[in-house]
Scaffold this motif. Structure first.
Motif, PDB file in Angstrom:
ATOM      1  N   PRO A  68     -12.423   3.874   5.536  1.00 50.91           N
ATOM      2  CA  PRO A  68     -12.262   4.230   4.125  1.00 50.91           C
ATOM      3  C   PRO A  68     -11.935   3.036   3.233  1.00 50.91           C
ATOM      4  N   GLY A  69     -12.177   3.211   1.946  1.00 51.43           N
ATOM      5  CA  GLY A  69     -11.893   2.162   0.968  1.00 51.43           C
ATOM      6  C   GLY A  69     -10.413   1.994   0.715  1.00 51.43           C
ATOM      7  N   ILE A  70      -9.637   3.049   0.923  1.00 54.92           N
ATOM      8  CA  ILE A  70      -8.189   2.969   0.760  1.00 54.92           C
ATOM      9  C   ILE A  70      -7.569   2.968   2.152  1.00 54.92           C
ATOM     10  N   ASN A  71      -6.788   1.939   2.415  1.00 52.89           N
ATOM     11  CA  ASN A  71      -6.135   1.721   3.710  1.00 52.89           C
ATOM     12  C   ASN A  71      -7.110   1.418   4.832  1.00 52.89           C
ATOM     13  N   GLU A  82     -18.900  -8.508   1.104  1.00 50.39           N
ATOM     14  CA  GLU A  82     -17.457  -8.255   1.079  1.00 50.39           C
ATOM     15  C   GLU A  82     -17.153  -6.924   0.403  1.00 50.39           C
ATOM     16  N   VAL A  83     -16.110  -6.255   0.877  1.00 46.60           N
ATOM     17  CA  VAL A  83     -15.656  -4.988   0.309  1.00 46.60           C
ATOM     18  C   VAL A  83     -14.180  -5.128  -0.005  1.00 46.60           C
ATOM     19  N   LYS A  84     -13.784  -4.815  -1.239  1.00 48.97           N
ATOM     20  CA  LYS A  84     -12.372  -4.863  -1.618  1.00 48.97           C
ATOM     21  C   LYS A  84     -11.691  -3.602  -1.122  1.00 48.97           C
ATOM     22  N   LYS A  85     -10.658  -3.762  -0.312  1.00 50.51           N
ATOM     23  CA  LYS A  85      -9.891  -2.628   0.216  1.00 50.51           C
ATOM     24  C   LYS A  85      -8.608  -2.477  -0.594  1.00 50.51           C
ATOM     25  N   TYR A  86      -8.198  -1.246  -0.785  1.00 51.06           N
ATOM     26  CA  TYR A  86      -6.985  -0.949  -1.535  1.00 51.06           C
ATOM     27  C   TYR A  86      -5.944  -0.338  -0.610  1.00 51.06           C
ATOM     28  N   ASP A  87      -4.688  -0.707  -0.852  1.00 45.19           N
ATOM     29  CA  ASP A  87      -3.594  -0.148  -0.064  1.00 45.19           C
ATOM     30  C   ASP A  87      -2.980   1.025  -0.801  1.00 45.19           C
ATOM     31  N   ALA A  88      -2.587   2.014  -0.051  1.00 44.44           N
ATOM     32  CA  ALA A  88      -1.866   3.163  -0.596  1.00 44.44           C
ATOM     33  C   ALA A  88      -0.594   3.317   0.231  1.00 44.44           C
ATOM     34  N   PRO A  89       0.443   2.558  -0.124  1.00 45.42           N
ATOM     35  CA  PRO A  89       1.624   2.550   0.731  1.00 45.42           C
ATOM     36  C   PRO A  89       2.260   3.917   0.927  1.00 45.42           C
ATOM     37  N   LYS A  90       2.268   4.756  -0.098  1.00 49.40           N
ATOM     38  CA  LYS A  90       2.866   6.078   0.076  1.00 49.40           C
ATOM     39  C   LYS A  90       2.071   6.900   1.079  1.00 49.40           C
ATOM     40  N   VAL A  92       0.278   5.714   3.545  1.00 49.06           N
ATOM     41  CA  VAL A  92       0.527   5.155   4.872  1.00 49.06           C
ATOM     42  C   VAL A  92       1.876   5.637   5.399  1.00 49.06           C
ATOM     43  N   LEU A  93       2.887   5.627   4.532  1.00 39.34           N
ATOM     44  CA  LEU A  93       4.213   6.095   4.940  1.00 39.34           C
ATOM     45  C   LEU A  93       4.155   7.554   5.380  1.00 39.34           C
ATOM     46  N   SER A  95       1.546   9.169   6.456  1.00 41.99           N
ATOM     47  CA  SER A  95       0.771   9.288   7.695  1.00 41.99           C
ATOM     48  C   SER A  95       1.614   8.888   8.895  1.00 41.99           C
ATOM     49  N   TYR A  96       2.471   7.864   8.743  1.00 39.23           N
ATOM     50  CA  TYR A  96       3.366   7.476   9.838  1.00 39.23           C
ATOM     51  C   TYR A  96       4.318   8.618  10.178  1.00 39.23           C
ATOM     52  N   ILE A  97       4.853   9.258   9.153  1.00 41.50           N
ATOM     53  CA  ILE A  97       5.792  10.363   9.388  1.00 41.50           C
ATOM     54  C   ILE A  97       5.077  11.520  10.075  1.00 41.50           C
ATOM     55  N   ILE A  98       3.902  11.884   9.569  1.00 38.47           N
ATOM     56  CA  ILE A  98       3.159  13.004  10.161  1.00 38.47           C
ATOM     57  C   ILE A  98       2.750  12.687  11.596  1.00 38.47           C
TER      58      ILE A  98
END
Length: 177
Positions: A68-71, A82-90, A92-93, A95-98
């Motif tokens: 995916p483009g995000i994360n 090249e593909v610009k990737k975006y982070d979605a820290p919330k 990711v957090l 997903s770690y919890i789940i």
């Protein structure tokens, strides 16, 4: 989104295509080279290849990993662009919890430590949510919030001295502001 050829990430990966019902086609620039329709496989384990969303042909051969483009982790398409990737820290957090709960590997000591911090803050009269957001956000995001709060405080303080606002209570001042 980058469609990573399966040969790069999991060359021998196969599944039973008869059990898959969802279908998809490549989107974006890579769709020009491959217009086929594939079955979608959501792989949840790391056996023989990373977990993720895969596109599978009718024989069960995995053709692409959908990054995916995000994360996402792959920032080059097979053609080298090249593909610009975006982070979605919330995200990711969460997903770690789940994943931690579902895999029964959540670090409960850290969770309980966070609960203890929140309880101490609340007992000290400090809103724990505001504290947590302040700790979580970088200074570049927190500073404008602080400046905006200071401006609001100054405006409210000035307004409370004006004749038209002198007889208003706190709720009425908030509504008028």
């Amino acid at each position: 989104t980058v469609y990573v050829p399966a040969a790069q990430v999991a060359p021998a990966l196969k599944t039973d295509a008869g059990k898959l019902t969802e279908t998809a086609q490549l989107q974006g620039p890579q769709a020009e080279q491959d217009k086929a329709t594939y079955k979608v496989w959501h792989k949840n384990d790391a056996v023989d290849g990373p977990a993720g969303k895969y596109l599978v042909n009718n024989e069960g051969q995995v053709m692409y990993l959908v990054d995916p483009g995000i994360n996402g982790t792959y920032n080059k398409r097979p053609d080298g662009s090249e593909v610009k990737k975006y982070d979605a820290p919330k995200a990711v957090l969460m997903s770690y919890i789940i994943k931690g709960i579902l895999d029964q590997q959540l670090p409960w000591t850290l969770v309980l430590f966070g609960v203890m911090i929140a309880l101490v803050l609340e007992m000290a009269g400090i809103p724990s949510l505001a504290f947590a957001v302040g700790v979580y956000l970088p200074l570049s995001s927190s500073a404008p919030l602080f400046v905006g709060g200071m401006i609001r405080w100054l405006v409210d303080r000035r307004n409370s001295k004006l004749d038209q606002y002198k007889d208003l209570n706190e709720e009425e001042m908030q509504a008028a502001g």
